[in-house]
Design an enzyme around this catalytic site. Structure first.
Site, PDB file in Angstrom:
ATOM      1  N   CYS A 186      33.591  43.096  43.762  1.00  0.00           N
ATOM      2  CA  CYS A 186      35.024  43.412  43.744  1.00  0.00           C
ATOM      3  C   CYS A 186      35.322  44.464  42.676  1.00  0.00           C
ATOM      4  CB  CYS A 186      35.824  42.131  43.486  1.00  0.00           C
ATOM      5  SG  CYS A 186      37.595  42.427  43.333  1.00  0.00           S
ATOM      6  N   CYS A 222      38.579  43.915  40.720  1.00  0.00           N
ATOM      7  CA  CYS A 222      38.512  42.830  39.721  1.00  0.00           C
ATOM      8  C   CYS A 222      37.696  43.258  38.498  1.00  0.00           C
ATOM      9  CB  CYS A 222      37.844  41.577  40.290  1.00  0.00           C
ATOM     10  SG  CYS A 222      38.303  41.187  41.973  1.00  0.00           S
ATOM     11  N   ASP A 223      36.567  43.919  38.720  1.00  0.00           N
ATOM     12  CA  ASP A 223      35.601  44.140  37.630  1.00  0.00           C
ATOM     13  C   ASP A 223      35.481  45.585  37.167  1.00  0.00           C
ATOM     14  OD1 ASP A 223      34.997  41.444  37.842  1.00  0.00           O
ATOM     15  OD2 ASP A 223      33.386  41.785  39.291  1.00  0.00           O
TER      16      ASP A 223
END
Ligand code: NAP
Length: 314
Positions: A144, A147-148
């Site tokens: 992701c 997200c990261d």
């Protein structure tokens, strides 16, 4: 949640399909509970930095769009329950189609009863299946980018895949990272031509086609991605975006699935099991997009409402 209540409709999943089904079911005056696994935003859409093809709302952040869908369902009175459904069965095995009640068991031990189920659990990230992928998961291997990605500011990353997710991830990371390699196993992309064009115009993006990953290597964290042709690409992070697989494991033996695990159903959402409907990415279909998930949810809720009308007349 009243454990003794038999709901009209239990919706599994709070992505665009589930929330659209909730809106339509609430407006049909049905009692509705939406079950969602641990809340981290409304499904896959929350992982999209930008959804640019949902009609009327261009350049919308995915998380925000999902929250707007959720708010809509909530404002109409839909109730939500955090739980992971792991078993579906009818109350009495001998019960004929008429007036059957679905029992849905959750991993926390609860069982919810409903006259109809609309299953919209979506899909999970597919694994690449190379050495080092498991070893470095969370230590340089991510599924992701939204997200990261921030952990890789000023660093070098590789995105693996050739679909819309990989292209979107590469674009997103190109604004954060010094360098982004987009690595695709074929020489033709599955994702949109306009995103490929945008990537080609980026100075810090290098596109490697006909390039199949062989191994993710590192020490404490990832240091390189090795390709099958022997090349080694020095990167701090590898973002795997090689597609999704449907979350239909609990449905084996419950409804008909195709050979790849998708629930067999057309746009009405009607499945092989009476009172069990399906919507969104988990069903057999050609185009898996937010707009088709929303449309599926509406159709499945209307099908469920029709089914319940007959149910009440029996
Ligand atoms: P996808 O379209 O299925 O693409 C998966 C990609 O991964 C393909 O290019 C495939 O290569 C590659 N791949 C699969 N297994 C691999 C392996 N073992 N090693 C190397 N490469 C591998 O998946 P997706 O990109 O996640 O998209 C899923 C659906 O969501 C699609 O319908 C997509 O259009 C939609 N989506 C839409 C948007 C948007 O419109 N904003 C954003 C994200 C996703 P091949 O091409 O060679 O098969």
């Amino acid at each position: 949640m009243d454990e003794n209540q038999v709901l009209d409709v239990l919706i599994i999943g709070s992505g665009p399909a589930g929330l659209s089904a909730a809106v339509y079911a609430m407006r049909a005056n049905l009692s509705v509970l939406v079950a969602e696994k641990e809340y981290r935003g409304t499904g896959q859409i929350a992982e999209s930095d930008q959804v640019d093809n949902y009609l009327g709302l261009p350049r919308m952040n995915g998380y925000d769009l999902g929250e707007a869908f959720r708010e809509h369902a909530k404002n109409l009175g839909a109730e939500f329950y955090e739980g992971m459904a792991d078993r579906f069965y009818v109350q009495d095995e001998k019960q004929e189609d008429a007036n059957r009640i679905w029992n849905v068991h959750f991993t926390d031990g609860r069982t919810v009863q409903a006259k109809a189920v609309i299953y919209c659990a979506g899909a999970a990230h597919r694994r690449l299946g190379v050495d080092g992928e498991d070893e470095f998961a969370g230590k340089g291997v991510s599924y992701c980018a939204v997200c990261d990605g921030a952990f890789y500011r000023g660093k070098e990353t590789a995105v693996i895949g050739g679909g819309d997710t990989a292209l979107g991830d590469a674009l997103y990371l190109s604004d954060l990272c010094d360098k982004v390699y987009l690595i695709h196993r074929r020489d033709e992309f599955r994702g949109s031509a306009s995103a490929v064009q945008q990537l080609r115009e980026k100075d810090n993006v290098e596109i490697l086609t006909s390039a199949a990953p062989a191994k993710i290597v590192g020490e404490q964290t990832v240091t390189a991605l090795e390709l099958k042709d022997g090349r080694s690409i020095p990167v701090n992070g590898a973002f795997v975006a090689v597609g999704m697989q449907p979350l239909t494991e609990p449905l084996r033996g419950v409804v008909d699935l195709d050979e790849t695990g998708y629930v067999v159903a057309d746009e009405t959402g009607v499945t092989s099991a009476p009172g069990f409907f399906v919507a969104g990415d988990v069903r057999t279909k050609a185009l898996r997009q937010v707009v088709t998930a929303v449309s599926d949810g509406a159709n499945a809720a209307v099908s469920a409402a029709e089914y319940l009308k007959q149910y009440l007349q029996r």
